[in-house]
Design a protein around this motif. Structure first.
Motif, PDB file in Angstrom:
ATOM      1  N   VAL A  48       3.888  -4.873  43.592  1.00 18.46           N
ATOM      2  CA  VAL A  48       5.292  -5.062  43.970  1.00 18.46           C
ATOM      3  C   VAL A  48       5.380  -6.360  44.744  1.00 18.46           C
ATOM      4  CG1 VAL A  48       7.260  -4.118  45.241  1.00 18.46           C
ATOM      5  CG2 VAL A  48       5.641  -2.565  44.113  1.00 18.46           C
ATOM      6  N   SER A  49       6.194  -7.283  44.258  1.00 19.63           N
ATOM      7  CA  SER A  49       6.303  -8.590  44.895  1.00 19.63           C
ATOM      8  C   SER A  49       7.686  -9.189  44.668  1.00 19.63           C
ATOM      9  CB  SER A  49       5.246  -9.541  44.327  1.00 19.63           C
ATOM     10  OG  SER A  49       5.454 -10.857  44.798  1.00 19.63           O
ATOM     11  N   GLU A  50       8.142  -9.919  45.650  1.00 19.19           N
ATOM     12  CA  GLU A  50       9.408 -10.645  45.543  1.00 19.19           C
ATOM     13  C   GLU A  50       9.336 -11.681  44.418  1.00 19.19           C
ATOM     14  OE1 GLU A  50      13.155 -10.780  46.217  1.00 19.19           O
ATOM     15  OE2 GLU A  50      11.981  -9.562  47.586  1.00 19.19           O
ATOM     16  N   ALA A  51       8.136 -12.138  44.090  1.00 24.97           N
ATOM     17  CA  ALA A  51       7.950 -13.142  43.028  1.00 24.97           C
ATOM     18  C   ALA A  51       8.432 -12.646  41.673  1.00 24.97           C
ATOM     19  CB  ALA A  51       6.477 -13.533  42.945  1.00 24.97           C
ATOM     20  N   PHE A  52       8.561 -11.330  41.499  1.00 26.25           N
ATOM     21  CA  PHE A  52       8.979 -10.770  40.222  1.00 26.25           C
ATOM     22  C   PHE A  52      10.486 -10.566  40.115  1.00 26.25           C
ATOM     23  CE2 PHE A  52       4.607  -8.824  40.658  1.00 26.25           C
ATOM     24  CZ  PHE A  52       3.997  -9.777  39.851  1.00 26.25           C
ATOM     25  N   ARG A  53      11.205 -10.757  41.215  1.00 27.27           N
ATOM     26  CA  ARG A  53      12.654 -10.524  41.201  1.00 27.27           C
ATOM     27  C   ARG A  53      13.331 -11.448  40.186  1.00 27.27           C
ATOM     28  NH1 ARG A  53      15.227  -7.372  44.017  1.00 27.27           N
ATOM     29  NH2 ARG A  53      13.905  -7.384  45.885  1.00 27.27           N
ATOM     30  N   GLY A  54      14.165 -10.866  39.335  1.00 28.12           N
ATOM     31  CA  GLY A  54      14.922 -11.627  38.349  1.00 28.12           C
ATOM     32  C   GLY A  54      14.119 -12.008  37.111  1.00 28.12           C
ATOM     33  N   ARG A  55      12.882 -11.583  37.037  1.00 25.01           N
ATOM     34  CA  ARG A  55      12.023 -11.902  35.895  1.00 25.01           C
ATOM     35  C   ARG A  55      11.974 -10.727  34.922  1.00 25.01           C
ATOM     36  NH1 ARG A  55       8.952 -16.961  36.301  1.00 25.01           N
ATOM     37  NH2 ARG A  55       9.180 -17.582  38.470  1.00 25.01           N
ATOM     38  N   SER A  56      11.842 -11.040  33.659  1.00 25.41           N
ATOM     39  CA  SER A  56      11.710  -9.983  32.650  1.00 25.41           C
ATOM     40  C   SER A  56      10.329  -9.355  32.758  1.00 25.41           C
ATOM     41  CB  SER A  56      11.901 -10.558  31.247  1.00 25.41           C
ATOM     42  OG  SER A  56      10.775 -11.361  30.897  1.00 25.41           O
ATOM     43  N   ARG A  57      10.168  -8.195  32.146  1.00 20.64           N
ATOM     44  CA  ARG A  57       8.870  -7.525  32.142  1.00 20.64           C
ATOM     45  C   ARG A  57       7.816  -8.403  31.477  1.00 20.64           C
ATOM     46  NH1 ARG A  57       7.598  -1.993  29.027  1.00 20.64           N
ATOM     47  NH2 ARG A  57       7.269  -3.495  27.383  1.00 20.64           N
ATOM     48  N   VAL A  58       8.184  -9.072  30.403  1.00 22.04           N
ATOM     49  CA  VAL A  58       7.243  -9.952  29.703  1.00 22.04           C
ATOM     50  C   VAL A  58       6.819 -11.103  30.617  1.00 22.04           C
ATOM     51  CG1 VAL A  58       6.994 -11.565  27.765  1.00 22.04           C
ATOM     52  CG2 VAL A  58       8.070  -9.350  27.404  1.00 22.04           C
TER      53      VAL A  58
END
Length: 88
Positions: A48-58
């Protein structure tokens, strides 16, 4: 350094996760393709990371795979990824 420790260190450095779980599932794959004596061939990561916010699963999976490129080209045969932003 063990593969488990390397994965943990690289994901921590790359993503500053609020939660990280690196699970060696190799024993579940004993006798299957890619399994090796001593394990550390099949992993599941939950990050779980803020770096993934707004990014697609791919995109999230690509980010993790790129970070762990050396491990995936080496001993790791399979990597299951659960990558989320906080609150998801």
């Amino acid at each position: 350094m063990s593969v488990h420790a390397s994965i943990t260190a690289k994901l921590t450095q790359a993503f500053a996760p609020t939660a990280l779980d690196v699970i060696d599932e190799s024993e579940n794959h004993r006798g299957h393709g890619g399994w090796r004596e001593g394990g550390e061939t099949h992993f599941r990561v939950k990050v779980v990371s803020e770096a993934f916010r707004g990014r697609s699963r791919v995109d999230r999976h690509r980010m993790v795979n790129q970070t762990l490129d050396a491990e995936l080209k080496g001993r790791v045969h399979a990597l299951a990824i659960e990558a989320r932003a906080p609150g998801e």
